[in-house]
Write a protein that holds these residues in place. Structure first.
Motif, PDB file in Angstrom:
ATOM      1  N   THR A 188       3.971   5.577   9.660  1.00  0.00           N
ATOM      2  CA  THR A 188       2.760   6.295  10.065  1.00  0.00           C
ATOM      3  C   THR A 188       2.532   7.511   9.190  1.00  0.00           C
ATOM      4  N   LEU A 189       3.585   8.241   8.896  1.00  0.00           N
ATOM      5  CA  LEU A 189       3.474   9.420   8.041  1.00  0.00           C
ATOM      6  C   LEU A 189       2.994   9.040   6.646  1.00  0.00           C
ATOM      7  N   ILE A 190       3.493   7.924   6.119  1.00  0.00           N
ATOM      8  CA  ILE A 190       3.052   7.462   4.807  1.00  0.00           C
ATOM      9  C   ILE A 190       1.565   7.125   4.840  1.00  0.00           C
ATOM     10  N   GLN A 191       1.111   6.440   5.883  1.00  0.00           N
ATOM     11  CA  GLN A 191      -0.309   6.123   5.996  1.00  0.00           C
ATOM     12  C   GLN A 191      -1.151   7.390   6.026  1.00  0.00           C
ATOM     13  N   GLN A 192      -0.692   8.371   6.767  1.00  0.00           N
ATOM     14  CA  GLN A 192      -1.442   9.627   6.861  1.00  0.00           C
ATOM     15  C   GLN A 192      -1.480  10.349   5.516  1.00  0.00           C
ATOM     16  N   GLN A 193      -0.376  10.304   4.792  1.00  0.00           N
ATOM     17  CA  GLN A 193      -0.344  10.949   3.473  1.00  0.00           C
ATOM     18  C   GLN A 193      -1.224  10.214   2.477  1.00  0.00           C
ATOM     19  N   LEU A 194      -1.158   8.881   2.472  1.00  0.00           N
ATOM     20  CA  LEU A 194      -1.965   8.095   1.541  1.00  0.00           C
ATOM     21  C   LEU A 194      -3.456   8.281   1.816  1.00  0.00           C
ATOM     22  N   ARG A 195      -3.796   8.449   3.081  1.00  0.00           N
ATOM     23  CA  ARG A 195      -5.214   8.596   3.453  1.00  0.00           C
ATOM     24  C   ARG A 195      -5.851   9.786   2.757  1.00  0.00           C
ATOM     25  N   THR A 196      -5.097  10.828   2.499  1.00  0.00           N
ATOM     26  CA  THR A 196      -5.651  12.019   1.857  1.00  0.00           C
ATOM     27  C   THR A 196      -6.057  11.746   0.409  1.00  0.00           C
ATOM     28  N   HIS A 197      -5.625  10.615  -0.134  1.00  0.00           N
ATOM     29  CA  HIS A 197      -5.942  10.275  -1.523  1.00  0.00           C
ATOM     30  C   HIS A 197      -7.007   9.185  -1.631  1.00  0.00           C
ATOM     31  N   LEU A 198      -7.566   8.745  -0.522  1.00  0.00           N
ATOM     32  CA  LEU A 198      -8.604   7.721  -0.549  1.00  0.00           C
ATOM     33  C   LEU A 198      -9.827   8.184  -1.336  1.00  0.00           C
ATOM     34  N   ASP A 199     -10.387   7.290  -2.111  1.00  0.00           N
ATOM     35  CA  ASP A 199     -11.613   7.567  -2.855  1.00  0.00           C
ATOM     36  C   ASP A 199     -12.643   6.506  -2.467  1.00  0.00           C
ATOM     37  N   LEU A 200     -13.674   6.904  -1.755  1.00  0.00           N
ATOM     38  CA  LEU A 200     -14.705   5.973  -1.297  1.00  0.00           C
ATOM     39  C   LEU A 200     -16.050   6.258  -1.952  1.00  0.00           C
ATOM     40  N   ARG A 201     -16.002   6.794  -3.157  1.00  0.00           N
ATOM     41  CA  ARG A 201     -17.237   7.014  -3.900  1.00  0.00           C
ATOM     42  C   ARG A 201     -17.754   5.690  -4.454  1.00  0.00           C
ATOM     43  N   PRO A 202     -19.058   5.604  -4.723  1.00  0.00           N
ATOM     44  CA  PRO A 202     -19.619   4.353  -5.244  1.00  0.00           C
ATOM     45  C   PRO A 202     -18.951   3.909  -6.545  1.00  0.00           C
ATOM     46  N   PHE A 203     -18.885   2.599  -6.702  1.00  0.00           N
ATOM     47  CA  PHE A 203     -18.260   1.976  -7.866  1.00  0.00           C
ATOM     48  C   PHE A 203     -19.351   1.644  -8.878  1.00  0.00           C
ATOM     49  N   HIS A 204     -19.211   2.127 -10.133  1.00  0.00           N
ATOM     50  CA  HIS A 204     -20.279   1.941 -11.117  1.00  0.00           C
ATOM     51  C   HIS A 204     -19.851   1.116 -12.333  1.00  0.00           C
ATOM     52  N   LYS A 205     -18.613   0.721 -12.414  1.00  0.00           N
ATOM     53  CA  LYS A 205     -18.149  -0.007 -13.594  1.00  0.00           C
ATOM     54  C   LYS A 205     -18.580  -1.480 -13.532  1.00  0.00           C
ATOM     55  N   GLU A 206     -18.667  -2.097 -14.700  1.00  0.00           N
ATOM     56  CA  GLU A 206     -18.996  -3.524 -14.768  1.00  0.00           C
ATOM     57  C   GLU A 206     -17.818  -4.346 -14.251  1.00  0.00           C
ATOM     58  N   ILE A 207     -18.102  -5.364 -13.481  1.00  0.00           N
ATOM     59  CA  ILE A 207     -17.064  -6.251 -12.961  1.00  0.00           C
ATOM     60  C   ILE A 207     -17.087  -7.554 -13.744  1.00  0.00           C
ATOM     61  N   LYS A 208     -15.980  -7.871 -14.402  1.00  0.00           N
ATOM     62  CA  LYS A 208     -15.841  -9.139 -15.120  1.00  0.00           C
ATOM     63  C   LYS A 208     -14.836 -10.073 -14.448  1.00  0.00           C
ATOM     64  N   THR A 209     -13.905  -9.472 -13.704  1.00  0.00           N
ATOM     65  CA  THR A 209     -12.913 -10.277 -12.979  1.00  0.00           C
ATOM     66  C   THR A 209     -12.689  -9.679 -11.595  1.00  0.00           C
ATOM     67  N   ILE A 210     -12.472 -10.551 -10.629  1.00  0.00           N
ATOM     68  CA  ILE A 210     -12.131 -10.122  -9.274  1.00  0.00           C
ATOM     69  C   ILE A 210     -10.998 -11.009  -8.781  1.00  0.00           C
ATOM     70  N   ALA A 211      -9.978 -10.405  -8.204  1.00  0.00           N
ATOM     71  CA  ALA A 211      -8.826 -11.162  -7.715  1.00  0.00           C
ATOM     72  C   ALA A 211      -8.820 -11.220  -6.202  1.00  0.00           C
ATOM     73  N   GLY A 212      -8.313 -12.304  -5.676  1.00  0.00           N
ATOM     74  CA  GLY A 212      -8.019 -12.409  -4.257  1.00  0.00           C
ATOM     75  C   GLY A 212      -6.524 -12.289  -4.055  1.00  0.00           C
ATOM     76  N   ALA A 213      -6.117 -11.569  -3.020  1.00  0.00           N
ATOM     77  CA  ALA A 213      -4.697 -11.373  -2.728  1.00  0.00           C
ATOM     78  C   ALA A 213      -4.396 -11.871  -1.325  1.00  0.00           C
ATOM     79  N   ASP A 214      -3.298 -12.614  -1.195  1.00  0.00           N
ATOM     80  CA  ASP A 214      -2.932 -13.152   0.114  1.00  0.00           C
ATOM     81  C   ASP A 214      -1.436 -13.382   0.146  1.00  0.00           C
ATOM     82  N   ILE A 215      -0.914 -13.478   1.361  1.00  0.00           N
ATOM     83  CA  ILE A 215       0.494 -13.826   1.546  1.00  0.00           C
ATOM     84  C   ILE A 215       0.592 -14.913   2.605  1.00  0.00           C
ATOM     85  N   SER A 216       1.714 -15.597   2.600  1.00  0.00           N
ATOM     86  CA  SER A 216       1.968 -16.605   3.619  1.00  0.00           C
ATOM     87  C   SER A 216       3.398 -16.415   4.106  1.00  0.00           C
TER      88      SER A 216
END
Length: 246
Positions: A25-53
C-alpha cells in the motif's frame, strides 16, 4: 522515499514477493505521486498488449507482451516469459503478483513499443494505482488499462451499441470509462495508466477495437500467453513475420 522502500520500488523482481500488504500500500501511495496524466502528443507507430496467465493460487506465471503495428493493428513481435510469484492473491494488489514477470518480458523487447495496453486497470483503482499505472510509473512507459471488471468507482450502463460509453466516477472524480466495444456485450473498463489523459485512453481504446469485445492489443496478448501456457509457443522474444496464428 526511504532507502528500503526505494529498493523495493526499483527492483520489484527481487522484492515484491517479500512485501506485506501494508508495505505494498505504501508503494502504491508513493508511486501515485509520480503519475503523469497529461495529454499524449507523440506519434504512435506501435502498441503492445500485456497479459499474464496463472491459476488463482498458483505460483507459476506465464507473461507476455505482443507488439502490434499501429494503426494497422497487426502483430509484429512478442516477448514471452515463464516466472513465479508467492505474493498473495489480494484484489487491488494484483500488480505485485504480475509486474515482475511482465517487466522481464518488457526488458526482453529490443525496441520498446510506443504504448502498452494492459489487461487490467490504470487509474481506475481505489488508490489510482492499477497495474497499468504502476508499470508506467516504474518504467516510464506510456500505458493504459483495459479491464474486464470494474475495480473501483460507479457508473451508469452505457448504451447497447458499440462505441457507447459512460464515465466511471469515484469520490466525484472521473477515473475511467465503461465502454461498449461490441453490440449487446458487457462493457470493458478503460483508463489511462501513465503519460496519457483520460480522453487519450478512451480514444485509443476505441481505435483499437475491431470486431471483438477486447481491443486488439490485449486480445492478442491473451491469445499468445494462453498458447504459451499450453506449450504451443516457446519462451523468449520472437518476431511474428508471416505468422497467422490468430
Amino acid at each position: 522515499m526511504s532507502d528500503s522502500l526505494n529498493r523495493m520500488v526499483i527492483t520489484p523482481e527481487l522484492n515484491y514477493d517479500q512485501l506485506t500488504i501494508a508495505e505494498a500500500t505504501l508503494i502504491q501511495q508513493q508511486l501515485r505521486t509520480h503519475l503523469d496524466l497529461r495529454p499524449f502528443h507523440k506519434e504512435i507507430k506501435t502498441i503492445a498488449g500485456a497479459d499474464i496467465s496463472l491459476a488463482l493460487y498458483s505460483e507459476t506465471v506465464y507473461a507476455g507482451l505482443v507488439v502490434l503495428s499501429y494503426p494497422e493493428l497487426r502483430p509484429v513481435s512478442c516477448s514471452l516469459v515463464k516466472s513465479s510469484t508467492i505474493f498473495p492473491y489480494v484484489p487491488g494488489y494484483l500488480a505485485f503478483r504480475e509486474i515482475p514477470s511482465i517487466l522481464k518480458a518488457y526488458e526482453q523487447l529490443p525496441v520498446k513499443p510506443d504504448v502498452v495496453m494492459f489487461d487490467g486497470n490504470g487509474i481506475l483503482h481505489a488508490r489510482r494505482m492499477g497495474i497499468a499505472s504502476h508499470f508506467g510509473v516504474l518504467t516510464g512507459a506510456v500505458t493504459m488499462g483495459c479491464a474486464k471488471k470494474k475495480l473501483a468507482g460507479k457508473y451508469d450502463e452505457p448504451g447497447n451499441f458499440k462505441g457507447e460509453y459512460m464515465p466511471v466516477t469515484d469520490k466525484g472524480e472521473v477515473i475511467g470509462y465503461a465502454v461498449r466495444t461490441k453490440d449487446n456485450v458487457k462493457p470493458v473498463f478503460i483508463s489511462p495508466g501513465h503519460q496519457m489523459s483520460l480522453e487519450d485512453s478512451l480514444a485509443l481504446a476505441l481505435k483499437c477495437t475491431l470486431k471483438h469485445r477486447l481491443p486488439e492489443p490485449t486480445r492478442h496478448a491473451h491469445e499468445y500467453v494462453n498458447r504459451f501456457r499450453i506449450g504451443a509457443l516457446t519462451e523468449g522474444y520472437h518476431e511474428v513475420n508471416s505468422w497467422t496464428l490468430f
